[in-house]
Structure formats: C-alpha cells, structure tokens
Write an enzyme that holds these catalytic residues in place. Structure first.
Site, PDB file in Angstrom:
ATOM      1  CB  CYS A   1       6.663  46.102 -15.863  1.00 34.03           C
ATOM      2  SG  CYS A   1       5.112  46.910 -15.432  1.00 34.03           S
ATOM      3  CB  CYS A   2       5.356  41.091 -17.355  1.00 34.43           C
ATOM      4  SG  CYS A   2       4.536  41.831 -18.773  1.00 34.43           S
TER       5      CYS A   2
ATOM      6  CB  CYS B   1      -1.366  46.397 -19.029  1.00 35.01           C
ATOM      7  SG  CYS B   1      -1.153  45.279 -17.639  1.00 35.01           S
TER       8      CYS B   1
ATOM      9  CB  CYS C   1       1.457  46.666 -22.599  1.00 32.63           C
ATOM     10  SG  CYS C   1       2.616  47.421 -21.456  1.00 32.63           S
TER      11      CYS C   1
ATOM     12  CB  CYS D   1       2.964  38.475 -19.687  1.00 33.84           C
ATOM     13  SG  CYS D   1       1.698  37.273 -19.366  1.00 33.84           S
TER      14      CYS D   1
HETATM   15  S1  SF4 Z   1       1.584  44.276 -19.729  1.00 30.56           S
HETATM   16 FE1  SF4 Z   1       2.751  46.218 -19.530  1.00 30.56          FE
HETATM   17  S2  SF4 Z   1       1.902  47.362 -17.758  1.00 30.56           S
HETATM   18 FE2  SF4 Z   1       1.128  45.228 -17.714  1.00 30.56          FE
HETATM   19  S3  SF4 Z   1       2.473  44.195 -16.338  1.00 30.56           S
HETATM   20 FE3  SF4 Z   1       3.312  43.832 -18.401  1.00 30.56          FE
HETATM   21  S4  SF4 Z   1       4.737  45.528 -18.849  1.00 30.56           S
HETATM   22 FE4  SF4 Z   1       3.554  46.062 -16.985  1.00 30.56          FE
END
Ligand code: SF4
Length: 239
Positions: free
Chosen positions: A119-120, A203, A206, A231
C-alpha cells in the site's frame, strides 16, 4: 542533471550550516528543478515558511495517498492561502490502487507487513519516484533523531535511491522542540493533530496519537513491532 561530486557535496556541508543557508543554496542553484516533498507535518510547514521568505516561487509537492486526515487537508489549504501558492498534489495511479484493493481489500495494511508495504508503495513511493524523475533535487523535513535510519543523513547529500539527484535536509539537526518553537515564533499554520498527541502524521488509518514517554514515531503503523518503521520514501539512510 546536476554534476556535483561527493567531494563537492561534502564541502557544501562544511560551508552551509543554518537551514536558511542550505535552502538558499538549493533554491538558487536549482530554481525550477528543486522542490520540497511535504506531508505538512510540523517540520515541513517550518521549512515552507523559510522557503517562502527566500523565494516565494519555490516549488512544493505533496503525495495525497487518498487516506489522509481531514486536518492534513485543512493545513494544506491554510498554507496555500497564507503564502498564496499552488501546491503540486501527486495522486497514486488509479489502476494500481483499484487492482490492489480488489485483491486485498480496503484495509489491507493491517493484515501483514507485506500488504502494508504494498500500500505504501502504490500510494506513496511510486508517485514520489515519478515526481523525482523530473527533478534535480528534493528537499525533505527529515530530522536525525526521528529514527535510527535517519540519523546518518547529511544536510545536503546525493540520493542513490533516486538516480543520484540531490537530497536536501535543511533541519536534519533540529529537535522536535526547535521545530515547534520556529512554528510558534513565525506564526506558521500547522496540522492541528499535533495538539492532539500526534507528533508524526501519516495516513489516517495508520497513525495514532502517542502516549507520554513513547518515541515520537510510535504512532505510525503502531501494530508493527519493528522500531525502525519507514514507508520506503527514505529507506536507504541506514545503509
Ligand atoms: S500509511 Fe497506511 S494507508 Fe498510507 S500508504 Fe502506507 S499503508 Fe497505505
């Protein structure tokens, strides 16, 4: 593309010490191909204020992951209005996000570190890389005491993770308190989550507030045990 050698970068680090000196060098040297990567945390808004005092046309971009807090959008607009600037907002590739959530669900990041990094990668790292391909250098709000992997960063460095462009970390030596003091003294708009126990803001799903005595980044991906969580935007400093 810049042509600085490692030796020249070292000389610059010896010569330029204050954040303003470092920023002025970066913005004078690359007026249109140097930009701040801002998540609109305290460090970034302090840097924006300094940048606007040096060059009101300096470029600022941000990565809108689609999962940010409303408070983060609020401060983006406050900054936009106060300094009368356009912020370059980078979005993730829609096809990549669609495919990811179709296969893994909306809240995949809680399921495994692999899913969180996926996701990141899609929401942050890929859009960042796309932007950095167009730049000679980028400015960050990194501070050395945030994580161990950030503690080796220099004020100015060559970024091997991103095609050897210049990476500028003007407040790398600042403490959290120095950052807050600058914001207060200069009346800089800031993310109101900082008043609610969030020193580090990512985010919404998170990031949580931290408890007294916890490390400043403990609220990021709080369910993961690795104390050096990143990240992927700044992952190479420890190497
Ligand atoms: S912080 Fe969480 S929601 Fe944001 S990009 Fe990374 S995993 Fe995805």
């Amino acid at each position: 593309m810049h042509s600085f050698t490692a030796e020249q970068i070292q000389q610059l680090n010896e010569k330029l010490s204050t954040p303003q000196e470092v920023l002025k060098w970066a913005l004078d040297r690359f007026p249109s191909t140097m930009a701040l990567a801002s998540s609109f945390g305290a460090e970034d808004v302090a840097i924006i204020d300094m940048m606007m005092k040096i060059n009101p046309k300096a470029r600022i971009f941000t990565l809108d992951t689609g999962r940010l807090n409303q408070e983060t959008y609020d401060v983006m607009d406050e900054i936009r209005n106060k300094y009368n600037i356009n912020i370059e907002v980078m979005f993730p590739d829609a096809n990549e996000v669609e495919q990811m959530v179709r296969v893994n669900g909306m809240n995949l990041f809680y399921q495994s570190i692999g899913n969180r990094k996926l996701c990141c990668g899609i929401r942050k790292v890929h859009p960042l890389k796309k932007m950095l391909l167009t730049l000679d250098g980028w400015i960050t709000g990194l501070r050395a005491d945030q994580t161990e992997v950030r503690s080796n960063a220099q004020r100015i460095e060559i970024d091997p993770q991103h095609n050897g462009i210049i990476k500028v970390n003007p407040i790398i030596e600042w403490t959290w308190q120095q950052t807050l003091d600058y914001i207060k003294q200069n009346n800089v708009p800031y993310n109101k989550l900082h008043d609610k126990g969030y020193p580090s803001i990512g985010c919404e799903p998170c990031t949580r507030a931290i408890k007294s005595g916890e490390p400043l980044r403990a609220g990021r991906w709080w369910w993961e045990m690795d104390p050096q969580k990143e990240c992927g935007l700044h992952a190479e400093h420890g190497k």
